[in-house]
Every structure is written in structure tokens, then in C-alpha cells.
Design a protein around this motif. Structure first.
Motif, mmCIF file in Angstrom:
data_model
loop_
_atom_site.group_PDB
_atom_site.id
_atom_site.type_symbol
_atom_site.label_atom_id
_atom_site.label_comp_id
_atom_site.label_asym_id
_atom_site.label_seq_id
_atom_site.Cartn_x
_atom_site.Cartn_y
_atom_site.Cartn_z
ATOM 1 N N LEU A 93 11.558 1.752 -4.743
ATOM 2 C CA LEU A 93 11.341 2.211 -6.290
ATOM 3 C C LEU A 93 10.200 3.047 -6.540
ATOM 4 C CD1 LEU A 93 12.020 -1.194 -8.185
ATOM 5 C CD2 LEU A 93 13.229 0.790 -8.435
ATOM 6 N N ALA A 94 9.129 2.902 -5.603
ATOM 7 C CA ALA A 94 8.069 3.598 -5.573
ATOM 8 C C ALA A 94 8.377 5.000 -5.304
ATOM 9 C CB ALA A 94 6.753 2.952 -4.682
ATOM 10 N N VAL A 95 9.160 5.091 -3.940
ATOM 11 C CA VAL A 95 9.616 6.236 -3.455
ATOM 12 C C VAL A 95 10.204 7.136 -4.684
ATOM 13 C CG1 VAL A 95 10.873 7.397 -1.758
ATOM 14 C CG2 VAL A 95 9.233 5.703 -1.113
ATOM 15 N N LEU A 112 4.183 3.856 3.286
ATOM 16 C CA LEU A 112 4.302 2.839 2.456
ATOM 17 C C LEU A 112 4.266 1.656 3.389
ATOM 18 C CD1 LEU A 112 6.235 4.803 0.802
ATOM 19 C CD2 LEU A 112 5.947 3.005 -0.795
ATOM 20 N N CYS A 113 3.396 0.402 3.399
ATOM 21 C CA CYS A 113 3.198 -0.545 4.260
ATOM 22 C C CYS A 113 2.708 -1.720 3.659
ATOM 23 C CB CYS A 113 2.617 -0.246 5.476
ATOM 24 S SG CYS A 113 0.818 0.165 5.203
ATOM 25 N N ILE A 151 -3.122 3.830 -2.984
ATOM 26 C CA ILE A 151 -2.499 3.085 -4.257
ATOM 27 C C ILE A 151 -2.117 1.838 -3.793
ATOM 28 C CG2 ILE A 151 -0.867 3.147 -6.131
ATOM 29 C CD1 ILE A 151 -3.009 5.499 -6.080
ATOM 30 N N GLY A 152 -2.548 0.924 -4.532
ATOM 31 C CA GLY A 152 -2.103 -0.657 -4.583
ATOM 32 C C GLY A 152 -0.760 -0.821 -5.456
ATOM 33 N N LEU A 170 0.894 -1.311 0.030
ATOM 34 C CA LEU A 170 0.181 -0.082 0.040
ATOM 35 C C LEU A 170 0.984 1.130 0.103
ATOM 36 C CD1 LEU A 170 -2.944 -1.085 2.695
ATOM 37 C CD2 LEU A 170 -2.778 -1.266 0.224
ATOM 38 N N LEU A 171 0.609 2.240 -0.721
ATOM 39 C CA LEU A 171 1.305 3.685 -0.955
ATOM 40 C C LEU A 171 0.015 4.476 -0.717
ATOM 41 C CD1 LEU A 171 3.153 5.887 -1.660
ATOM 42 C CD2 LEU A 171 2.656 5.394 -4.093
ATOM 43 N N ALA A 172 0.074 5.056 0.326
ATOM 44 C CA ALA A 172 -1.001 6.162 0.798
ATOM 45 C C ALA A 172 -0.564 7.375 0.981
ATOM 46 C CB ALA A 172 -1.639 5.736 2.020
ATOM 47 N N PHE A 173 -1.396 8.462 0.703
ATOM 48 C CA PHE A 173 -1.131 9.995 1.014
ATOM 49 C C PHE A 173 -1.884 10.554 1.883
ATOM 50 C CE2 PHE A 173 -1.075 14.547 0.059
ATOM 51 C CZ PHE A 173 0.301 15.001 0.531
#
Length: 275
Positions: A130-132, A90-91, A109-110, A80-83
Motif C-alpha cells: 500500500l505504501a509503494v 521497505l523493511c 519514514i515510520g 521503515l520506508l527509506a529513500f
């Protein structure tokens, strides 16, 4: 430099924390990595949520928070990527996100995991890094994974209320063995309504005042105060409250109704009576 925080249940006894940081720096040597804690007790969601929530709120806007807690309690299929509130999270998709935020994130975001890759901590770290790095390089959060992803939610551990009492659970025991209860100052005052109160724990231990600091009590005496995060804390001046009173962190296992578990609740909960 992009600011990243790390929270995990890895501990500090083997190589893995160092390897995780190395993995992050391989993706981007400019990452500025800050440790929150690597001593989160495994599978203790209330403890993890308390630590993350109260540390993260103090970081500058647009910090990236990597939370490597209970990564493999469930078979991982996405990260999970959340704002939320100008912070990135990210967790694992294990319910912890909802317990940390205590509300719906502004964006979730998944990030799907490769079905052919062995899922271990370093692989999960790589996916997060990589997402960061994409975000740091200007990519829109909506392009990194699946927008509005479905994810597991766990209800935050909240105190119970009645007209004349409030009961909380011990969610954290610090290095001095001071005991933190999930009752905030705001909840306490709203329920109190100016009335006299008694804080009762372990059946017969009573505190009838709120101190401003540990020095308000004589050495070896018990006291209650609200800590810097705004939560009720029970302590002994220059002593260890948890050890001396036999108090323990709340475990979700005690929700099971057995005589042994019910006995344990006396050592994991604190009740405040108003009169």
C-alpha cells in the motif's frame, strides 16, 4: 510499470513466496516483481546486508525494494520506508537497514502498524504494498508515515585493521561454496600500500597472490580474487572451498567469549598480513 524487488528468509519450500507476490498484485496488478533471494539464513544480518546491498546497487533509479527478513525477531510496531541514492527501501525496524546502507538514509519514514491486527508476513506485505502504491500514484513520501522516525540501528560488520594486517569475517558462502570475506578491494589496497601480502585462514592455509579469474589457478588449487561486488573471495578452481577447508559464515554469536566460540572464529575469519 513500477519495479519491485523481493528479498526474504522465507525459503522456497512452501506457499508463502507465492502468496506474498499475490498480495502485491492484488494491490496493483501493474507491479513488476523481481526476486533477489528467498534463501537468506534467518537472523544472519551480515549475510542479508551483503546480498541486499550488492544486488540493489544495480537496479534502475526509483526501484522499490521490499526486504522481508527477520520480520518478527522483535515485536513489530512499525515498518521503515527509506529513500537513499535514488532507491526506496521497505523493511522491518530491526537494524538491518543501517547494515545495508552503511550510512544514514536521506529520508526515513515510520509506517505504524495497526495494533489490533495480527502481525504476520502477509499483513506486513500488504502494508508495504500500500505504501509503494501511494508513492507510485504520486503521494509524497512524507505523507505516508511519520517523517524522521526513530529506528533501530546495527553497526555494519567491518574488518579490523592494524598497521601490518587486516582481518575480515566470512559473510557469504555462494552456491559453489566460494567464500566471501568483508574486505573490499579498496580496503585491501589502502592497507597494503604496495607491500607483499599473505592471506591466511584456518590457521595455516596461505595464499600470496590475487587472481583475476578462477582459471588462473590449476584445477583443485586454492586462489583469492575480488568478486564482481568488489569483495575478497577465496575459492578452489572446480572445487568447494568452504566444504574442503571447513570454513563457515560468521555468526554474531561468536562475539561471546568462550573457548568453543573462539575456536570457531578460526573457521569464520580471514587475516591478510602485509610485509
Amino acid at each position: 510499470m513500477p519495479l519491485l524487488t523481493l528479498t526474504s528468509d522465507i525459503g522456497n519450500q512452501d506457499y508463502l513466496v507465492g502468496a506474498v507476490k499475490a498480495q502485491l498484485l492484488r494491490i496493483n496488478p501493474e507491479f513488476n516483481i523481481i526476486d533477489i533471494s528467498h534463501n537468506i539464513p534467518p537472523f544472519n544480518y551480515p549475510h542479508a546486508a551483503y546480498v541486499c546491498r550488492n544486488a540493489i546497487r544495480n537496479f534502475p533509479a526509483f526501484t522499490y525494494h521490499l526486504i522481508l527478513v527477520n520480520l518478527f525477531e522483535l515485536k513489530p510496531e512499525q515498518i521503515l520506508l527509506a529513500f537513499h541514492n535514488e532507491q526506496y527501501f521497505l523493511c522491518a525496524d530491526n537494524g538491518l537497514l543501517s547494515m545495508i546502507l552503511e550510512e544514514k538514509p536521506e529520508a526515513t519514514i515510520g509506517i505504524p502498524l495497526d495494533k489490533t491486527t495480527i502481525k504476520n508476513t502477509l499483513y506486513i506485505t500488504e502494508v508495504m504494498a500500500l505504501a509503494v502504491n501511494q508513492l507510485v500514484n504520486g503521494e509524497s513520501i512524507k505523507n505516508i508515515g511519520l517523517p524522521d522516525a526513530q529506528y533501530i540501528e546495527k553497526n555494519p560488520l567491518r574488518p579490523m585493521f592494524s598497521d601490518n594486517w587486516i582481518e575480515g569475517q566470512i559473510i557469504f558462502i555462494d552456491n559453489f561454496e566460494n567464500v566471501i570475506v568483508n574486505i573490499t578491494r579498496a580496503q585491501f589496497e589502502e592497507q597494503r600500500k604496495g607491500r607483499h601480502f599473505k592471506i591466511v585462514f584456518k590457521r595455516d592455509e596461505v595464499i600470496e597472490s590475487i587472481s583475476e579469474s578462477y582459471a588462473d589457478a590449476a584445477e583443485g588449487e586454492k586462489l583469492a580474487l575480488f568478486n564482481s561486488a568488489g569483495y575478497l573471495e577465496i575459492a578452489i578452481n572446480k572445487g568447494n572451498a568452504a566444504g574442503l577447508f571447513g570454513l563457515k559464515g560468521f555468526s554474531e554469536k561468536t562475539r561471546q567469549v568462550t573457548s568453543i566460540m573462539q575456536t570457531q572464529l578460526f573457521y569464520q575469519t580471514v587475516r591478510v598480513y602485509f610485509q
